[in-house]
Motif scaffolding. Sequence first.
Motif, short mmCIF file in Angstrom:
data_model
loop_
_atom_site.label_atom_id
_atom_site.label_comp_id
_atom_site.label_asym_id
_atom_site.label_seq_id
_atom_site.Cartn_x
_atom_site.Cartn_y
_atom_site.Cartn_z
N LYS A 7 0.79 -1.19 0.00
CA LYS A 7 0.06 -0.11 0.08
C LYS A 7 0.90 1.17 0.05
N PRO A 8 0.56 2.16 -0.62
CA PRO A 8 -0.62 2.23 -1.53
C PRO A 8 -0.48 1.41 -2.84
N ALA A 9 -1.33 1.00 -3.53
CA ALA A 9 -1.16 0.37 -4.66
C ALA A 9 -0.96 1.30 -5.85
N ASN A 10 0.06 0.86 -6.72
CA ASN A 10 0.51 1.63 -8.13
C ASN A 10 -0.89 2.30 -8.53
N ASN A 11 -0.53 3.59 -8.93
CA ASN A 11 -1.40 4.39 -9.71
C ASN A 11 -2.92 4.53 -8.93
N SER A 12 -2.91 4.10 -7.58
CA SER A 12 -4.21 4.36 -6.88
C SER A 12 -3.97 5.95 -6.30
N PRO A 13 -5.36 6.37 -6.09
CA PRO A 13 -5.25 7.88 -5.59
C PRO A 13 -4.77 7.88 -4.24
N ALA A 14 -4.21 8.93 -3.80
CA ALA A 14 -3.58 9.06 -2.64
C ALA A 14 -4.54 9.13 -1.48
N SER A 15 -4.50 8.58 -0.22
CA SER A 15 -5.36 8.40 0.77
C SER A 15 -4.45 9.07 1.85
N SER A 16 -4.96 10.08 2.46
CA SER A 16 -4.00 10.56 3.62
C SER A 16 -4.06 9.84 4.75
N ALA A 17 -5.30 8.89 5.02
CA ALA A 17 -5.66 8.12 6.21
C ALA A 17 -4.83 6.78 5.99
N GLU A 18 -4.62 6.30 4.66
CA GLU A 18 -3.81 5.23 4.66
C GLU A 18 -2.29 5.48 4.59
N MET A 19 -2.09 6.52 4.01
CA MET A 19 -0.50 6.99 4.31
C MET A 19 -0.12 7.14 5.73
N ARG A 20 -0.89 7.72 6.40
CA ARG A 20 -0.71 7.95 7.87
C ARG A 20 -0.58 6.87 8.74
N SER A 21 -1.59 5.84 8.42
CA SER A 21 -1.71 4.54 9.18
C SER A 21 -0.17 3.80 8.70
N GLN A 22 0.15 3.92 7.31
CA GLN A 22 1.42 3.44 6.86
C GLN A 22 2.90 3.78 7.60
N LEU A 23 2.75 5.13 7.90
CA LEU A 23 3.89 5.90 8.44
C LEU A 23 3.74 5.70 9.86
N THR A 24 2.61 5.64 10.35
CA THR A 24 2.47 5.15 11.92
C THR A 24 2.94 3.85 12.36
N SER A 25 2.72 2.95 11.24
CA SER A 25 3.12 1.37 11.46
C SER A 25 4.75 1.39 11.39
N LEU A 26 5.23 2.15 10.41
CA LEU A 26 6.60 2.15 10.42
C LEU A 26 7.34 2.73 11.60
N ASN A 27 6.80 3.80 12.07
CA ASN A 27 7.33 4.48 13.02
C ASN A 27 7.18 3.51 14.50
N ALA A 28 6.03 2.60 14.60
CA ALA A 28 6.24 1.73 15.83
C ALA A 28 7.26 0.75 15.65
N ASP A 29 7.35 0.40 14.15
CA ASP A 29 8.18 -0.75 14.15
C ASP A 29 9.89 -0.29 14.40
N ILE A 30 10.17 0.95 14.09
CA ILE A 30 11.43 1.41 14.48
C ILE A 30 11.52 1.67 15.92
N GLN A 31 10.65 2.32 16.65
CA GLN A 31 10.64 2.35 18.19
C GLN A 31 10.80 1.03 18.76
N GLN A 32 10.17 0.02 18.05
CA GLN A 32 10.55 -1.09 19.07
C GLN A 32 11.84 -2.09 18.63
N ARG A 33 12.58 -1.48 17.71
CA ARG A 33 13.79 -2.21 17.63
C ARG A 33 14.70 -1.93 18.37
N ALA A 34 15.92 -2.73 18.72
CA ALA A 34 16.78 -2.55 19.58
C ALA A 34 17.83 -1.46 19.17
N THR A 35 18.42 -0.64 19.84
CA THR A 35 19.47 0.59 19.80
C THR A 35 20.75 -0.09 19.54
N PHE A 36 21.70 0.70 19.20
CA PHE A 36 23.08 0.25 19.41
C PHE A 36 23.61 -0.03 20.59
#
Length: 89
Positions: A7-36
């Motif tokens: 997501k988002p699928a190729n050539n699909s209209p941009a959805s702020s809710a979908e993008m926000r959800s994707q970015l929030t998920s990525l941020n949560a994943d980054i926060q859970q990773r072990a630091t150096f």
Amino acid sequence: MPFDPTKPANNSPASSAEMRSQLTSLNADIQQRATFNDLNNAIANALAQTSNNSNGVGTLGQGADGSYNQSQMQDVLNKLDELINALRR
């Protein structure tokens, strides 16, 4: 919602809710990773405890005999076996 790389699928209209959800998920994943520092601390703690394996092995407490002494040599072999077994724990 977990990150979905499709997501988002190729050539699909941009959805702020979908993008926000994707970015929030990525941020949560980054926060859970072990630091150096987390990794360094874990390694340091593990290494600090490896020496404890041999703490129960006492020293021989004797000097070397100038000539071959079967009893002393057996003491050395026994102590070496004790050390090897302690280090295998």
